[in-house]
Design an enzyme around this catalytic site. Structure first.
Site, PDB file in Angstrom:
ATOM      1  N   CYS A  53      15.273 -45.718 -25.247  1.00 49.56           N
ATOM      2  CA  CYS A  53      16.787 -45.284 -24.951  1.00 49.56           C
ATOM      3  C   CYS A  53      17.400 -46.715 -23.804  1.00 49.56           C
ATOM      4  CB  CYS A  53      16.696 -44.303 -25.430  1.00 49.56           C
ATOM      5  SG  CYS A  53      15.922 -43.451 -26.739  1.00 49.56           S
ATOM      6  N   HIS A  61      23.230 -41.825 -22.589  1.00 53.20           N
ATOM      7  CA  HIS A  61      22.972 -42.477 -23.600  1.00 53.20           C
ATOM      8  C   HIS A  61      22.748 -41.428 -24.232  1.00 53.20           C
ATOM      9  CE1 HIS A  61      20.302 -42.598 -27.237  1.00 53.20           C
ATOM     10  NE2 HIS A  61      19.259 -42.118 -26.634  1.00 53.20           N
ATOM     11  N   ASN A  68      21.962 -41.134 -33.129  1.00 47.38           N
ATOM     12  CA  ASN A  68      21.167 -41.721 -31.899  1.00 47.38           C
ATOM     13  C   ASN A  68      20.846 -43.063 -32.154  1.00 47.38           C
ATOM     14  OD1 ASN A  68      19.321 -42.758 -29.665  1.00 47.38           O
ATOM     15  ND2 ASN A  68      18.695 -40.496 -29.772  1.00 47.38           N
TER      16      ASN A  68
HETATM   17  N1  ACO Z   1      16.294 -29.735 -40.510  1.00 49.09           N
HETATM   18  C1  ACO Z   1      15.103 -28.235 -40.656  1.00 49.09           C
HETATM   19  N2  ACO Z   1      14.525 -27.908 -40.188  1.00 49.09           N
HETATM   20  C2  ACO Z   1      13.681 -29.218 -39.251  1.00 49.09           C
HETATM   21  C3  ACO Z   1      14.121 -30.000 -39.170  1.00 49.09           C
HETATM   22  C4  ACO Z   1      15.191 -30.267 -40.190  1.00 49.09           C
HETATM   23  N3  ACO Z   1      15.694 -32.246 -39.640  1.00 49.09           N
HETATM   24  N4  ACO Z   1      12.865 -31.059 -37.895  1.00 49.09           N
HETATM   25  C5  ACO Z   1      12.688 -29.386 -38.141  1.00 49.09           C
HETATM   26  N5  ACO Z   1      12.727 -28.453 -38.218  1.00 49.09           N
HETATM   27  C6  ACO Z   1      12.037 -27.506 -38.346  1.00 49.09           C
HETATM   28  C7  ACO Z   1      10.537 -27.252 -37.676  1.00 49.09           C
HETATM   29  O1  ACO Z   1       9.747 -27.983 -38.808  1.00 49.09           O
HETATM   30  C8  ACO Z   1      10.152 -26.202 -36.906  1.00 49.09           C
HETATM   31  O2  ACO Z   1      10.356 -25.924 -37.774  1.00 49.09           O
HETATM   32  P1  ACO Z   1       9.035 -23.968 -38.413  1.00 49.09           P
HETATM   33  O3  ACO Z   1       9.343 -23.142 -36.470  1.00 49.09           O
HETATM   34  O4  ACO Z   1       9.204 -23.524 -39.037  1.00 49.09           O
HETATM   35  O5  ACO Z   1       7.495 -24.342 -37.398  1.00 49.09           O
HETATM   36  C9  ACO Z   1      11.750 -25.963 -36.468  1.00 49.09           C
HETATM   37  O6  ACO Z   1      12.669 -26.846 -36.959  1.00 49.09           O
HETATM   38  C10 ACO Z   1      11.604 -25.789 -35.151  1.00 49.09           C
HETATM   39  O7  ACO Z   1      11.127 -27.207 -34.526  1.00 49.09           O
HETATM   40  P2  ACO Z   1      10.833 -28.073 -33.253  1.00 49.09           P
HETATM   41  O8  ACO Z   1      10.462 -29.385 -32.936  1.00 49.09           O
HETATM   42  O9  ACO Z   1      10.483 -26.912 -32.586  1.00 49.09           O
HETATM   43  O10 ACO Z   1      12.462 -28.160 -32.783  1.00 49.09           O
HETATM   44  P3  ACO Z   1      13.357 -27.723 -31.685  1.00 49.09           P
HETATM   45  O11 ACO Z   1      13.986 -26.453 -32.000  1.00 49.09           O
HETATM   46  O12 ACO Z   1      12.608 -28.430 -30.912  1.00 49.09           O
HETATM   47  O13 ACO Z   1      14.447 -29.096 -32.457  1.00 49.09           O
HETATM   48  C11 ACO Z   1      15.060 -31.264 -31.855  1.00 49.09           C
HETATM   49  C12 ACO Z   1      14.469 -30.595 -32.722  1.00 49.09           C
HETATM   50  C13 ACO Z   1      16.375 -31.408 -32.249  1.00 49.09           C
HETATM   51  C14 ACO Z   1      14.257 -32.646 -31.826  1.00 49.09           C
HETATM   52  C15 ACO Z   1      15.298 -30.757 -30.445  1.00 49.09           C
HETATM   53  O14 ACO Z   1      13.762 -30.308 -29.804  1.00 49.09           O
HETATM   54  C16 ACO Z   1      15.612 -31.490 -29.305  1.00 49.09           C
HETATM   55  O15 ACO Z   1      16.692 -32.132 -29.651  1.00 49.09           O
HETATM   56  N6  ACO Z   1      14.438 -32.917 -28.417  1.00 49.09           N
HETATM   57  C17 ACO Z   1      15.231 -33.602 -27.146  1.00 49.09           C
HETATM   58  C18 ACO Z   1      14.805 -34.826 -27.919  1.00 49.09           C
HETATM   59  C19 ACO Z   1      15.375 -35.568 -28.553  1.00 49.09           C
HETATM   60  O16 ACO Z   1      17.310 -35.800 -28.470  1.00 49.09           O
HETATM   61  N7  ACO Z   1      15.176 -36.727 -29.021  1.00 49.09           N
HETATM   62  C20 ACO Z   1      16.490 -38.097 -29.470  1.00 49.09           C
HETATM   63  C21 ACO Z   1      15.510 -38.920 -29.285  1.00 49.09           C
HETATM   64  S1  ACO Z   1      14.935 -39.474 -27.806  1.00 49.09           S
HETATM   65  C22 ACO Z   1      15.506 -40.292 -26.884  1.00 49.09           C
HETATM   66  O17 ACO Z   1      16.771 -40.489 -27.343  1.00 49.09           O
HETATM   67  C23 ACO Z   1      15.737 -39.531 -24.997  1.00 49.09           C
END
Ligand code: ACO
Length: 350
Positions: free
Chosen positions: A115, A277, A307
């Site tokens: 990234c 980013h 992204n």
């Molecule tokens: N659709 C529906 N449900 C989903 C999905 C989806 N696409 N993905 C995960 N879930 C579910 C999980 O299975 C979990 O279910 P459970 O509670 O029954 O186990 C629940 O949603 C929560 O999962 P988490 O992974 O804890 O979700 P979170 O609330 O943290 O959101 C996310 C995930 C959006 C990725 C968040 O953690 C985030 O924004 N992290 C930052 C990472 C990021 O932005 N990465 C981008 C690439 S890296 C970069 O560019 C820096």
């Protein structure tokens, strides 16, 4: 004092194929509501599966940037290409772009900083211009994520986030005093390298394999470079501990932006536009809030493209420029954070 480098031309390319959140529900258990709420993403573009590659998209963006810089492919004297989704494991995309654009036998460097790849690439190019070694450098960020994502429910936390596209700039010497890339700031912390990573295929032979895979055990050490087991268990897809990435990103983004401003004795009040980013809209909003920036000081387009990793900063910068949001003499900050972890910023007087 040697002149600074400036962005003389900029361009971007996104594939025609538009994929909405609703479209993804055909392949995995997810919903438009979940994706919008957690990431801000509404749609993304996917490259034509057989007709487009990371390099071909990079070439499209490069053609526009080169033309807008008032130069030609023959006049480019160095290429820096940032991607995590190269056409081949090796050689890199830089030489493929050199070939496609029928350039001279110039140097081509590939940057693998995910990234933050584009900002790292820009920083490298900036040093070559400042030192006087090159006059016209093409810097490209491009990704074809759609070819390497797990479209089953197993991979949904990662797959819904990413999209394809490319952005490019041509760097040349600045034309006037004070114009150009004022400074760049690069950082890394490899402690959490496996928190956001694609492990296989790779040469680690499981020595570095961390815990997310239940199958990890001593007996697996010495496994082959590529195996059926890796495919069956989805180890050939990106792994991400989303919450851990989020926590680190919201600290490092503001830090590296402040670092750039401080190094140039400027403050957030001087900033005309921040191009973060496009990792996740929630991260960008958190950063905006923390730095107390107005809406017109931050440019986001993750809603439409997802992204696009190394391509996200140049695509957003190119769009903002096309919309007249980047004008002569404006102070623009590019900032990125990603896998590694690596993070970086560039402060530019346009
Ligand atoms: N659709 C529906 N449900 C989903 C999905 C989806 N696409 N993905 C995960 N879930 C579910 C999980 O299975 C979990 O279910 P459970 O509670 O029954 O186990 C629940 O949603 C929560 O999962 P988490 O992974 O804890 O979700 P979170 O609330 O943290 O959101 C996310 C995930 C959006 C990725 C968040 O953690 C985030 O924004 N992290 C930052 C990472 C990021 O932005 N990465 C981008 C690439 S890296 C970069 O560019 C820096």
């Amino acid at each position: 004092m040697r002149p600074l480098s400036r962005i003389a031309g900029i361009g971007h390319y996104v594939p025609k194929n538009l994929v909405t959140n609703h479209d993804l529900t055909k392949y995995m258990e997810t919903s438009d509501e979940w994706i919008r709420e957690r990431t801000g993403i509404e749609e993304r573009r996917y490259a034509d599966r057989l007709g487009e590659t990371t390099t071909t998209m990079g070439v499209e963006a490069a053609r526009i940037a080169i033309e807008r810089a008032g130069t030609t492919p023959e006049q480019i004297d160095f290429i820096v290409f940032a991607t995590l989704s190269p056409d081949y494991y090796f050689p890199g995309c830089g030489v493929l772009l050199q070939r496609a654009l029928k350039m001279k036998e110039i140097g081509a460097l590939d940057v693998r900083n995910q990234c933050s790849g584009f900002v790292y690439a820009l920083s490298v190019a900036d040093q070559f211009i400042r030192s006087g070694m090159y006059q016209n450098i093409l810097v490209v960020g491009a990704e074809k994520h759609s070819f390497g994502l797990d479209f089953t429910t197993r991979g949904r936390n990662v797959s819904v986030i990413f999209g394809d596209g490319a952005g490019a700039v041509v760097l040349q010497r600045a034309e006037r005093e004070g114009q150009g890339i004022l400074s760049t700031h690069l950082h890394s912390d490899g402690e959490s390298a496996e928190i956001l990573a694609m492990y296989n295929p790779g040469t680690h032979a499981n020595h570095w394999m961390p815990t997310p895979y239940a199958t990890f055990d001593e007996a697996a050490i010495g496994q082959t470079f590529f195996s059926h087991k890796m495919i069956e268990e989805g180890q050939v897809y990106p792994y991400m501990d989303g919450p851990a990435v989020f926590k680190k990103a919201v600290v490092k983004f503001p830090e590296v932006i402040q670092e750039a401003l401080f190094a140039n004795q400027l403050t957030t009040a001087d900033l005309n536009l921040l191009i973060p980013h496009q990792a996740n809209l929630r991260i960008a909003q958190f950063v905006q809030q923390k730095l107390k920036l107005r809406d017109d000081q931050v440019y986001n387009n993750i809603q439409r493209y997802g992204n696009t990793t190394a391509a996200s900063v140049p695509i957003a910068l190119s769009e903002a420029w096309e919309q007249g949001k980047v004008k002569e003499n404006d102070l623009v900050c590019l900032a990125a954070f990603g896998s590694g972890f690596t993070w970086a910023s560039a402060l530019i007087r346009w």
